[in-house]
Write a protein that holds these residues in place. Structure first.
Motif, PDB file in Angstrom:
ATOM      1  N   MET A 158       0.837  -1.188   0.000  1.00 50.54           N
ATOM      2  CA  MET A 158       0.000   0.000   0.000  1.00 50.54           C
ATOM      3  C   MET A 158       0.875   1.242   0.000  1.00 50.54           C
ATOM      4  SD  MET A 158      -2.977   1.049   2.663  1.00 50.54           S
ATOM      5  CE  MET A 158      -2.047   2.036   3.804  1.00 50.54           C
ATOM      6  N   GLY A 159       0.684   2.054  -1.030  1.00 49.93           N
ATOM      7  CA  GLY A 159       1.383   3.334  -1.058  1.00 49.93           C
ATOM      8  C   GLY A 159       0.547   4.339  -0.283  1.00 49.93           C
ATOM      9  N   THR A 160       1.223   5.113   0.559  1.00 43.38           N
ATOM     10  CA  THR A 160       0.480   6.101   1.343  1.00 43.38           C
ATOM     11  C   THR A 160       1.427   7.217   1.742  1.00 43.38           C
ATOM     12  OG1 THR A 160      -0.979   6.377   3.242  1.00 43.38           O
ATOM     13  CG2 THR A 160       0.860   4.839   3.512  1.00 43.38           C
ATOM     14  N   SER A 161       0.984   8.106   2.594  1.00 40.67           N
ATOM     15  CA  SER A 161       1.871   9.170   3.067  1.00 40.67           C
ATOM     16  C   SER A 161       2.236   8.872   4.514  1.00 40.67           C
ATOM     17  CB  SER A 161       1.154  10.525   2.976  1.00 40.67           C
ATOM     18  OG  SER A 161       0.091  10.553   3.914  1.00 40.67           O
ATOM     19  N   PRO A 162       3.320   9.492   5.016  1.00 42.62           N
ATOM     20  CA  PRO A 162       3.709   9.239   6.421  1.00 42.62           C
ATOM     21  C   PRO A 162       2.583   9.621   7.399  1.00 42.62           C
ATOM     22  CG  PRO A 162       5.462  10.346   5.249  1.00 42.62           C
ATOM     23  CD  PRO A 162       4.279  10.351   4.332  1.00 42.62           C
ATOM     24  N   ASP A 163       1.649  10.449   6.963  1.00 43.87           N
ATOM     25  CA  ASP A 163       0.518  10.822   7.812  1.00 43.87           C
ATOM     26  C   ASP A 163      -0.291   9.600   8.252  1.00 43.87           C
ATOM     27  OD1 ASP A 163       1.138  13.427   7.622  1.00 43.87           O
ATOM     28  OD2 ASP A 163      -0.378  13.925   6.097  1.00 43.87           O
ATOM     29  N   TYR A 164      -0.225   8.574   7.424  1.00 39.87           N
ATOM     30  CA  TYR A 164      -0.981   7.358   7.726  1.00 39.87           C
ATOM     31  C   TYR A 164      -0.679   6.878   9.141  1.00 39.87           C
ATOM     32  CZ  TYR A 164      -2.626   2.523   7.135  1.00 39.87           C
ATOM     33  OH  TYR A 164      -3.255   1.332   7.267  1.00 39.87           O
ATOM     34  N   PHE A 165       0.619   6.868   9.479  1.00 40.30           N
ATOM     35  CA  PHE A 165       1.020   6.370  10.805  1.00 40.30           C
ATOM     36  C   PHE A 165       0.597   7.332  11.903  1.00 40.30           C
ATOM     37  CE2 PHE A 165       4.096   4.840   7.643  1.00 40.30           C
ATOM     38  CZ  PHE A 165       3.765   3.505   7.699  1.00 40.30           C
ATOM     39  N   GLU A 166       0.361   8.557  11.496  1.00 38.94           N
ATOM     40  CA  GLU A 166      -0.041   9.585  12.447  1.00 38.94           C
ATOM     41  C   GLU A 166      -1.554   9.510  12.742  1.00 38.94           C
ATOM     42  OE1 GLU A 166       0.350  12.602  15.026  1.00 38.94           O
ATOM     43  OE2 GLU A 166       2.028  11.669  13.944  1.00 38.94           O
ATOM     44  N   HIS A 167      -2.343   9.316  11.671  1.00 37.43           N
ATOM     45  CA  HIS A 167      -3.783   9.485  11.814  1.00 37.43           C
ATOM     46  C   HIS A 167      -4.599   8.202  11.804  1.00 37.43           C
ATOM     47  CE1 HIS A 167      -3.453  13.764  11.742  1.00 37.43           C
ATOM     48  NE2 HIS A 167      -2.861  13.773  10.545  1.00 37.43           N
ATOM     49  N   PHE A 168      -4.044   7.167  11.190  1.00 37.57           N
ATOM     50  CA  PHE A 168      -4.869   5.955  11.092  1.00 37.57           C
ATOM     51  C   PHE A 168      -5.108   5.379  12.487  1.00 37.57           C
ATOM     52  CE2 PHE A 168      -5.678   1.409  10.561  1.00 37.57           C
ATOM     53  CZ  PHE A 168      -6.687   1.444   9.623  1.00 37.57           C
ATOM     54  N   ARG A 169      -6.384   4.963  12.742  1.00 38.34           N
ATOM     55  CA  ARG A 169      -6.739   4.386  14.042  1.00 38.34           C
ATOM     56  C   ARG A 169      -7.445   3.064  13.801  1.00 38.34           C
ATOM     57  NH1 ARG A 169      -4.067   7.998  15.129  1.00 38.34           N
ATOM     58  NH2 ARG A 169      -4.306   9.664  16.667  1.00 38.34           N
ATOM     59  N   TYR A 170      -7.265   2.153  14.739  1.00 38.79           N
ATOM     60  CA  TYR A 170      -8.002   0.893  14.660  1.00 38.79           C
ATOM     61  C   TYR A 170      -8.529   0.597  16.058  1.00 38.79           C
ATOM     62  CZ  TYR A 170      -4.053  -1.343  16.946  1.00 38.79           C
ATOM     63  OH  TYR A 170      -3.090  -1.692  17.844  1.00 38.79           O
ATOM     64  N   ALA A 171      -9.359  -0.445  16.142  1.00 32.71           N
ATOM     65  CA  ALA A 171      -9.956  -0.860  17.414  1.00 32.71           C
ATOM     66  C   ALA A 171     -10.559   0.345  18.123  1.00 32.71           C
ATOM     67  CB  ALA A 171      -8.940  -1.585  18.291  1.00 32.71           C
ATOM     68  N   ASP A 172     -10.177   0.544  19.380  1.00 31.88           N
ATOM     69  CA  ASP A 172     -10.782   1.609  20.159  1.00 31.88           C
ATOM     70  C   ASP A 172      -9.914   2.868  20.029  1.00 31.88           C
ATOM     71  OD1 ASP A 172     -12.583   2.790  21.764  1.00 31.88           O
ATOM     72  OD2 ASP A 172     -11.782   1.961  23.638  1.00 31.88           O
ATOM     73  N   LYS A 173      -9.869   3.435  18.816  1.00 26.89           N
ATOM     74  CA  LYS A 173      -9.080   4.641  18.535  1.00 26.89           C
ATOM     75  C   LYS A 173      -7.607   4.450  18.875  1.00 26.89           C
ATOM     76  CE  LYS A 173     -12.539   7.466  17.398  1.00 26.89           C
ATOM     77  NZ  LYS A 173     -13.551   7.963  18.301  1.00 26.89           N
ATOM     78  N   ARG A 174      -7.098   3.244  18.581  1.00 29.10           N
ATOM     79  CA  ARG A 174      -5.685   3.009  18.890  1.00 29.10           C
ATOM     80  C   ARG A 174      -4.814   3.422  17.703  1.00 29.10           C
ATOM     81  NH1 ARG A 174      -6.290  -2.247  21.763  1.00 29.10           N
ATOM     82  NH2 ARG A 174      -4.303  -2.999  21.002  1.00 29.10           N
TER      83      ARG A 174
END
Lengths: 413, 236
Positions: free
Chosen positions: A113-129
């Motif tokens: 998956m190509g993405t921007s470094p923001d992905y690691f900043e903003h992406f959340r899973y489960a209970d907003k983790r």
């Protein structure tokens, strides 16, 4: 000695049939709990795949399809989103962050998956983790890669290792590069979501790869100021300042003039997708309930079969002063004890089985089923089974009452 | 002694028949007084167990009155009759008297679980129901060493009957009803059983109702009646 102890001793006296009955109940309880656990955790881990994202935007298709490829990395987009649409929408008022996603390549069976470094900043899973790094950090260079936990573990990659990305999706691509362009700079902590099975690279990295550049070539071209901005991406995730604005924004995106786009609420699409699987979920449940019913039918059969042999025992108890109430209580208590012991054994069996199978289930299905005492959701099931056991016990109790009426104190049976 | 004249069972104009059958039992007047040793002579199949079920309050008369401890069984609810039976009557049957999954002592104390009155009496007299049970077992097994915690499955029929007698006597019920208790025993065991039973019945000053078709035993009793006296068809 109360009726309970009497029931217990009577059961011990018939321990062969009693233990078989308990065993069938235990198996059905273990199955019922197992199915319930898989069901609830499959659903939970499903709902956990994405959170904190307010809208997912892709080319116009179906909402489930968009969810499947953007979040679950299943299937492919039928068409792409222009980079200009992404940059435009990401500047709209109310948009707090926008993360581009570019899919379509793979590495040894895992999606890239190509993405921007923001992905690691903003992406959340489960209970907003947030996504956490077990090693390294986000990609910095064009040909850096961040691996999901499972990719790193299964393929044995460590920081600094190099890997080949194939164009298209498959284990072996048709234009494998001899030079290994991507270098692992980070490994994510396990999440139990499709992120674990994803190789993350920068968008520029995807472009560079498609132009078949190696590291040296890439550095040289970048130094000359060559633009590696993609013209198209697959989808993008939006985070908003105010979730209430999501409806308006969704409508605006769906009516976007430059190209046909589709914006979906991840939660709503997840629910739609889960509803598709509900038939299977219900079928599982029905089967396990039928198994429990069969176990209770066994309990009934054993209790009724035993009654005739026990007419004398009942007459003796009546003669020493037991009333009809006591005799019925005794029978009811026996069913209750058998069911209770069966349930306890079933819980233990389910725990032991899970203890043995847990690593395999995690490995195979990515489902971490916790080993625990019955949870709040499971108690009603067990309570229902206990009640059913008691209700089943009413039948022999009633029959025994009828027998006692007919037999009186006669012990010559 | 005033208590000797106390009426434990009183029958007046009793009629009883199973539904759909001819009247089986009929008795205009019958009295069982405290301390009596009554012998009821009758072959099996003569309505004897029906009579015993009536005396025990398991069945109630179709008409007339049967009073047990001065209470009309016909006017009592089933649960009250069960309690009356538990409190005042001890039973010994022909055989298969014991609950197979309880040990000797547990079998003997069994009536005390269903009758608080008998439990209290046993406790007051002997300091506890188990102590009472052990004492009775000792008295009924004078020649034998007996483990009260042993299972009942290894006992001979004669031993089983003695355990049943101990159970019928525990907590001193007013009435002990023995339904052919010796018919499964050989001659020696029979004599020994009757002797022990009388000893213990006298010791607890209980009233004994003994049903049998063996006429040789009648001599031991101070009163004899014939089951035919209770039968509707044969009654004079």
């Amino acid at each position: 000695m109360n009726v309970l102890r009497l029931a217990w001793k009577s059961l011990l006296n018939r321990r062969d049939t009693a233990s078989l009955t308990v065993l069938t109940i235990a198996v059905s309880v273990a199955l019922l709990l197992g199915v319930e656990k898989v069901r609830s955790h499959a659903r939970l881990s499903f709902a956990n795949t994405v959170s904190g994202t307010d809208l997912i935007v892709g080319a116009r298709s179906g909402s489930v399809q968009l969810l499947l490829y953007s979040v679950f990395r299943i299937g492919n987009a039928t068409s792409n989103v222009a980079w200009s649409s992404y940059t435009d929408i990401s500047t709209w008022p109310g948009v707090r962050w926008a993360i581009p996603i570019s899919l379509g390549d793979s590495h040894r069976g895992y999606r890239v998956m190509g993405t921007s470094p923001d992905y690691f900043e903003h992406f959340r899973y489960a209970d907003k983790r947030r996504l956490g790094f077990s090693e390294g950090g986000p990609f910095a260079e064009t040909l850096d890669a961040v691996l999901g936990a499972e990719v790193a573990r299964k393929l044995g990659y460590r920081l600094g290792d190099e890997l080949v990305v194939t164009h298209g999706i498959g284990t072996e691509g048709f234009d494998d590069h001899d030079n290994h362009p991507f270098k692992v700079t980070g490994i994510l902590a396990p999440t139990g979501t499709p992120v674990d099975r994803t190789v993350h690279v920068g968008l520029a990295g995807i472009e560079a790869m498609h132009m078949n550049w190696n590291r040296v070539e890439t550095d040289r071209r970048r130094a000359r100021g060559q633009d590696l901005t993609p013209r198209q991406i697959t989808a993008f995730l939006l985070g908003l300042d105010n979730r209430l604005a999501a409806f308006k924004l969704q409508r605006d995106i769906n009516q976007y003039g430059a190209e046909p786009l589709l914006a979906i609420f991840p939660g709503v699409a997840l629910q739609e997708l889960w509803d598709l699987m509900r038939v299977g979920e219900q079928a599982l449940r029905v089967v396990s309930i039928l198994v429990a019913a069969a176990a209770l039918a066994g309990l009934l059969a054993v209790s009724l079969a035993g009654l005739n042999e026990r007419r004398r025992e009942m007459a003796v108890l009546r003669s020493v002063g037991a009333g009809y109430r006591h005799v019925m209580e005794l029978l009811l208590m026996e069913s209750a004890l058998l069911t209770l012991v069966g349930i306890a054994m079933g819980v233990a069996m389910q725990n032991l089985a899970l203890r043995a199978l847990q690593p395999w289930i995690v490995e195979r299905f990515g489902l971490l089923l916790p080993i625990s005492l019955p949870t709040a959701g499971e108690w009603p099931l067990l309570g229902g089974l206990m009640t059913a056991g008691l209700l089943v016990g009413l039948v022999p109790a009633w029959r025994c009452y009828r027998n006692s009426l007919a037999d009186g104190l006669s012990t010559r049976l | 002694m005033p208590e000797v004249t106390e009426e434990l069972i009183e029958i007046e104009d009793l009629r009883f028949g199973w539904p759909g059958a001819a009247p089986l039992l009929s008795c205009d007047r019958f009295l069982l007084r405290r301390g009596e040793h009554l012998y009821i002579r009758g072959p099996s199949g003569s309505g004897k167990s029906t009579l015993l079920n009536l005396l025990a309050g398991v069945l109630t008369p179709d008409s007339g009155r049967l009073s047990l401890m001065r209470q009309d069984t016909g006017s009592l609810a089933a649960a009250a009759r069960d309690r009356l039976r538990a409190d005042h009557i001890g039973f010994i049957f022909q055989q298969f008297n014991l609950v197979p999954y309880l040990n000797l002592a547990e079998n003997v104390v069994l009536p005390c679980h269903f009758s608080r009155r008998r439990a209290t009496r046993a406790a007051e007299a002997h300091g506890g129901v188990t102590a009472a049970a052990r004492l009775l077992l000792q008295r009924l097994f004078v020649e034998e060493e007996l483990d009260p915690t042993a299972p009942v499955s290894r006992l001979s029929v004669g031993q089983q009957q003695r355990v049943a007698a101990a159970r019928a006597l525990v907590g001193d019920p007013e009435i002990v009803i023995a339904d052919e208790p010796t018919s499964a025993l050989d001659f020696d065991a029979r004599a020994r059983f009757i002797e022990l039973l009388f000893e213990q019945v006298q010791a607890s000053r209980a009233t004994l109702v003994f049903v049998s078709h063996d006429p040789t035993l009648a001599a031991c009793f101070d009163r004899t009646v014939d089951i035919d006296d209770f039968r509707a068809e044969t009654r004079p």
